[in-house]
Design a protein around this motif. Structure first.
Motif, short mmCIF file in Angstrom:
data_model
loop_
_atom_site.label_atom_id
_atom_site.label_comp_id
_atom_site.label_asym_id
_atom_site.label_seq_id
_atom_site.Cartn_x
_atom_site.Cartn_y
_atom_site.Cartn_z
N ARG A 563 0.82 -1.20 0.00
CA ARG A 563 0.00 0.00 0.00
C ARG A 563 0.86 1.26 0.00
N VAL A 564 2.04 1.17 0.61
CA VAL A 564 3.00 2.27 0.51
C VAL A 564 4.09 1.78 -0.45
N HIS A 565 4.22 2.45 -1.57
CA HIS A 565 5.26 1.99 -2.50
C HIS A 565 5.63 3.09 -3.48
N ASP A 566 6.69 2.88 -4.20
CA ASP A 566 7.16 3.88 -5.15
C ASP A 566 7.28 3.33 -6.56
N GLY A 567 6.41 2.39 -6.89
CA GLY A 567 6.25 1.96 -8.27
C GLY A 567 7.55 1.55 -8.94
N SER A 568 7.74 2.08 -10.13
CA SER A 568 8.86 1.62 -10.96
C SER A 568 10.16 2.37 -10.64
N PHE A 569 10.15 3.18 -9.60
CA PHE A 569 11.36 3.95 -9.27
C PHE A 569 12.53 3.04 -8.88
N VAL A 570 12.22 1.78 -8.67
CA VAL A 570 13.28 0.82 -8.32
C VAL A 570 13.93 0.23 -9.58
N VAL A 571 13.41 0.62 -10.73
CA VAL A 571 13.92 0.09 -12.00
C VAL A 571 14.60 1.25 -12.72
N ASP A 572 15.84 1.48 -12.40
CA ASP A 572 16.47 2.71 -12.88
C ASP A 572 17.97 2.49 -13.07
N GLY A 573 18.30 1.45 -13.85
CA GLY A 573 19.72 1.13 -13.98
C GLY A 573 20.21 1.09 -15.42
N LEU A 574 21.52 1.14 -15.52
CA LEU A 574 22.18 1.03 -16.83
C LEU A 574 22.03 -0.38 -17.38
N VAL A 575 22.00 -1.36 -16.48
CA VAL A 575 21.79 -2.74 -16.92
C VAL A 575 20.50 -3.25 -16.29
N HIS A 576 19.84 -4.13 -17.02
CA HIS A 576 18.60 -4.68 -16.51
C HIS A 576 18.90 -5.60 -15.33
N ALA A 577 17.84 -6.05 -14.66
CA ALA A 577 18.04 -6.85 -13.46
C ALA A 577 18.84 -8.12 -13.78
N ASP A 578 18.67 -8.65 -14.99
CA ASP A 578 19.43 -9.86 -15.35
C ASP A 578 20.82 -9.48 -15.90
N ARG A 579 21.13 -8.23 -15.83
CA ARG A 579 22.44 -7.67 -16.21
C ARG A 579 22.67 -7.61 -17.71
N THR A 580 21.62 -7.73 -18.50
CA THR A 580 21.81 -7.40 -19.91
C THR A 580 21.81 -5.88 -20.00
#
Ligand code: GAL
Length: 982
Positions: A563-580
């Motif tokens: 209920r308390v969250h910041d959406g896609s703000f955690v997805v903000d990198g030069l490489v994707h989570a799988d490091r591509t």
């Protein structure tokens, strides 16, 4: 009568609400590689969950002979996070605490996980005193061995050692860990990342023989004036034992010499990230041998300049969180090594361990591969900003011991690594006496390194002036401040003497970051600027399986019912989570290149600027190629000696014909090394000749009304009622229209820091209804060979719009459009793009193009794109991001969009071309990539111009020169229906 109060029936364990450090821990020490026996306890443990400490069962579960209900327990992997193994849910919140700000109390909704492991200690471990080492336990834990409480754990990303001598016994032992997600210490761990409790790093039993090495502190300085080194290794023994310890560094001729005293090494190769020279060393006592790798280097500040070994140092860094899409902050060493190699290949030389110490072994990799590290304490209290910093632990004496404890554990564990140049007190923890105290302690304990803390608003307690997301103009202003003496305030004077670091900049969220080059130009120009750290390296999306049609599902804040969250703000990198890598990584590599090149316009010379800290260029070969040459080809260019920090002008002897060709000059590695293969490109520059825009031999055909409501012009047919083309050869064209909007990027959705309180670009577009333009046909006319259509296009409600002239001509085979957009009225916002959209009824199979590639290019991105011929499949061309948004525009001269058996050829001069299977409205309205519909059609945009992307998702917006302000725009494009190349 006094009202009777009833205390909560089952009280919370008091220590969950205690701001004090954990109980029972041994003093912190270095993470050492020793020959003392050890036993790693990672593997499958048993766990049971309760929703709150008020629900826990005190049924003697910690005892070896406990009678437990097997139905209550399930296996769990250690290391691991509980919510990623079916126990509870991850919560993503950036600043806000996902519980009431009521320090030091945790909420009652506080999952408690009882962990249990039965273990048999090896005889080797049992033969000595022993300790249990926990390297990372997210949450607040109490630890028992065989029912005996050993201590409590606080500080989720910090090592704790608990003595277990006398409790550890032969036969079966029961290790029990009760882990509560929330405690007083949660207030200190408000980093922008997933809240995910669990024992997420290794647990090890260590034998600690009497007289073994308790701790080591290596001091290895380098004197650049004479090339000498000074080595002192301080050693402390277990139990204060007196037995002597010795140190050997065979390569330096030091054999079993004394610890605790300076050893002068007359000549030593210094450690830098470019030359990570490490010397194997051994500390020996009669009962233990510890292996170390020593690097000699000196970090200092002089004249507001950061110096390494006496030479100015430029940090080309990234902020690195530990993240794996399946395992969270469990990142194995092989993956960490691969990450660092990928960084090396892209010229990244520095890592800020945002915002906690990484797994201990990471520092070995940083030493070995060569990275400058800002090692950050596990501390952030950012959530207090939302209550005006009331109650911030940083300025509350009750929390001082916790602050001291965390900083000590940070420094002590990693103090022997040459890669660590600075200690960071933490991130976004406001200001206060506790931070001041740990800054002082850190400087006393380790005077050979610098102290960093961005939150020290006056830079009073730090050795570098650090900021995040300062704009280009502000960074330049800082670089050019008047001298320290001109300031009257002593703090200002102090700050002026400090080098400047951007500990975070260029927020790499979605399409972006824009504007990397402008920062780098400043870093190169001003010695006070010691560079910075991109936010951030890796995206923290969590894997959510696959869709029915096999697309990976990537999840972010809110996807777990938070209920308390910041959406896609955690997805903000030069490489994707799988490091591509995302496209920005190639751009960064170009911007971070250690060699800058310049070509004289007449190609007579090449200027080579060596921006390495200490390397010359002898490891690189220079070649030039012209279009059509394969990547390995090239004619050698002889480079003179170009020592670090110098430049050279090299005569180029190219044939005169080269001026008319695309010439690429490359500097590439002669041999493999530094994480790169032989031939790895380190720098490049191109000469691109003028490319006349193909003009059609118009006039061979003229528009002709066919009598059935259509106008025919060569291969094209137009609808008389709208003036818009509806067919081109065998292709039906749909929805041809002028468009000024793009599907907002996450940067478009952010409020630019220089415009606080003003709406985001995306909101301005929404207010102006830029996504809902309506068109009125003004005129359809024939002008000699041209079919000329005039329209007025504008959003509803407003009295602003564009007057559009569509001038169509044909040579009988192709269709040329000269489009002119002239704004009228008072436009309330900049445009996202200015060009045309059209839809084709079949999905794209692939796109071939000559132009810039392989990556996309917006006015402030695409530094890594170069001129050539490329081919991409549908997804690569569109550039898919976890949250859908505008992306993928390539600048093309000649492109063919293939749709199975048919193709559309698009020609122009460097036109931004976007191709994807969805309309902008669909892209803008879809929250996750996997929710986008399957490809059944193709949307194509060809633009006269597109706007820059900036970094307003967190930081400054688009620089003025890259904004697309309403003004007259012209587009010349030639469209042809062709057959695809087989
Ligand atoms: C900073 C913070 C980072 C991260 C970033 C935005 O303020 O230090 O942890 O939240 O902003 O992604």
């Amino acid at each position: 009568m006094t009202p009777r109060t009833t205390p909560a029936s089952i009280p919370l364990p008091a220590d969950l609400a205690s701001p004090l450090p954990g109980r029972g821990a041994l003093p912190p020490r270095a993470h050492l590689r020793s020959d003392a026996p050890r036993q790693v306890l990672d593997g499958t443990w048993q766990v049971r969950l309760r929703p709150s400490p008020r629900h826990v069962a005190d049924d003697g579960w910690q005892q070896a002979d406990a009678r437990l209900d097997p139905a209550d327990w399930s296996p769990v992997a250690v290391p691991g996070h509980l919510p990623l193994q079916g126990h509870g849910s991850p919560i993503y919140a950036n600043v806000a605490y996902p519980f009431p700000v009521d320090p030091p109390f945790p909420p009652d909704d506080n999952p408690v996980a009882d962990h249990r492991l039965e273990l048999v200690a090896s005889p080797e471990v049992l033969a000595h005193p022993s300790v249990l080492r926990f390297e990372g336990v997210d949450g607040a834990a109490t630890v028992w061995l065989n029912g005996v409480e050993l201590g409590t754990l606080r500080g989720s990303r910090l090592t704790t050692e608990l003595a277990c001598t006398g409790v550890l016994r032969p036969g079966t032992n029961v290790l029990a860990v009760r882990l509560a997600q929330w405690s007083a210490h949660s207030y200190l761990e408000d980093q922008d990342m997933w809240w995910m409790p669990g024992i997420f790093r290794s647990v090890t039993l260590l034998a600690r023989p009497h007289g073994a090495v308790r701790d080591v502190f290596v001091h290895a300085g380098y004197d650049h004036r004479d090339g000498s080194g000074t080595l002192r290794v301080d050693v402390e023994l277990e139990d204060g034992a007196e037995a002597p310890a010795t140190i050997s560094v065979p390569a330096l001729g030091l054999h079993e010499v004394a610890t605790g005293v300076d050893h002068h090494v007359p000549s030593v190769a210094p450690w830098t990230a470019e030359t990570p020279v490490l010397h194997d060393a051994r500390v020996r006592t009669p009962t233990e041998t510890v292996d170390l790798r020593i690097g000699f280097r000196t970090v200092a500040v002089e004249d507001a300049t950061l110096l390494l070994n006496g030479t100015p140092l430029l940090l080309k860094g990234v902020n690195r969180h530990e993240h794996d899409p399946h395992r969270g902050r469990v990142v194995d060493l092989a993956a960490a090594r691969a990450e660092l190699l990928l960084m090396k290949q892209h010229h990244i030389n520095a890592v800020r361990t945002s915002h906690y110490p990484p797994q201990a072994d990471f520092l070995d990799l940083a030493d070995e591969l060569g990275f400058y590290v800002i090692l950050e304490n596990d501390l952030e209290t950012h959530g207090f900003v939302l209550v005006d910093w009331r109650g911030n632990p940083s300025d509350d004496a009750r929390w001082l011991p916790a602050y001291q404890d965390r900083m000590r554990r940070t420094v002590e564990r990693d103090k022997n690594h040459p890669s660590v140049l600075m200690w960071s007190l933490g991130n976004e923890a406001g200001t206060g006496a506790n931070l001041d105290a740990i800054a002082r302690w850190t400087r006393d304990r380790d005077p050979d390194r610098l102290v960093h803390y961005e939150g020290d608003a006056r830079s009073r307690h730090v050795d570098v002036y650090s900021r995040m997301y300062a704009s280009v103009p502000e960074v330049e202003a800082i670089a050019t401040e008047p001298p320290a003496e001109t300031f009257t305030d002593p703090d200002e004077q102090h700050r002026r003497r400090l080098p400047f670091v951007l500990c975070e900049y260029a927020h790499a969220m979605g399409n972006g970051p824009g504007g990397l080059s402008e920062y780098q130009d400043l870093f190169h120009r001003y010695p006070r600027l010691a560079g910075g750290f991109i936010w951030e390296w890796v995206e923290h999306a969590l894997a959510g399986g696959t869709t029915d049609d096999g697309r990976p599902v990537q999840l972010y804040g809110g996807d777990f019912g938070e209920r308390v969250h910041d959406g896609s703000f955690v997805v903000d990198g030069l490489v994707h989570a799988d490091r591509t890598p995302g496209p920005a990584l190639a751009d960064l590599a170009r911007v971070f290149s250690p060699v800058s090149l310049r070509l004289a316009p007449d190609l007579s010379t090449l200027t080579v600027v060596n921006r390495y800290h200490s390397l010359d260029l002898s490891h690189l070969e220079a070649v030039w190629t012209t279009d059509g040459d394969g990547p390995a080809a090239g004619t050698a260019i002889t480079l003179p000696e170009v020592p670090a920090g110098t430049s050279a002008v090299v005569p180029l002897r190219l044939p005169p014909s080269a001026l008319a060709a695309t010439v690429t000059v490359l500097l590439r590695r002669r041999t493999a090394g530094d994480g790169c293969a032989a031939g790895h490109e380190v720098a490049w520059i191109q000469h691109i000749p003028d490319r006349p825009v193909g003009a059609l031999e118009a006039g061979r055909v003229a528009p002709r009304r066919t009598g059935d409501g259509l106008v025919q012009l060569g291969p094209a047919s137009f609808d008389e009622r709208t003036g818009m083309p509806v067919g081109l050869g065998a292709l039906a064209l749909h929805d041809v229209a002028v468009s000024l909007w793009r599907a907002p990027t996450e940067n478009d959705r952010g409020v630019a820091w220089e415009e606080p309180g003003l709406p985001s670009v995306a909101d301005r577009w929404a207010a102006a209804r830029l996504d809902d333009l309506r068109t009125r046909l003004v005129e359809v006319a024939e002008d000699g060979p041209a079919f000329v259509v005039r329209t007025r296009t504008g959003p509803p409600v407003l009295d602003a719009g564009v007057d559009v002239t569509w001038r169509w001509t044909s040579d009988g085979t192709s269709l040329a459009l000269d489009l002119t957009l002239v704004p009228y009225g008072s436009w309330p916002c900049d445009w996202g793009r200015a060009g045309i959209d059209l839809r084709l009824a079949a999905p794209t199979t692939r796109v071939r193009w000559t132009g810039w590639g392989p990556g996309p290019q917006y006015p402030d991105t695409g530094q890594g794109a170069r001129y050539g011929s490329f081919v991409a499949d549908r997804d690569d061309y569109a550039v898919r991001t976890v949250r859908p948004q505008e992306h993928g525009a390539r600048r093309v001269d000649d492109a063919t969009v293939e749709l199975g058996a048919r193709a559309l050829r698009v020609r122009g001069a460097g036109l931004p071309l976007t191709v994807r299977p969805w309309s902008r409205a669909v892209v803008a309205a879809t929250r996750h990539d996997h929710e986008l519909p399957a490809a059944t059609e193709t949307w194509i945009s060809v633009d006269a111009a597109v706007g820059g992307v900036g970094t307003a998702s967190c930081g400054p917006g688009v620089l003025p020169e890259y904004r697309l302000t309403p003004s007259t725009r012209q587009l010349h494009v030639i469209l042809t229906q062709v057959d695809p190349v087989v």
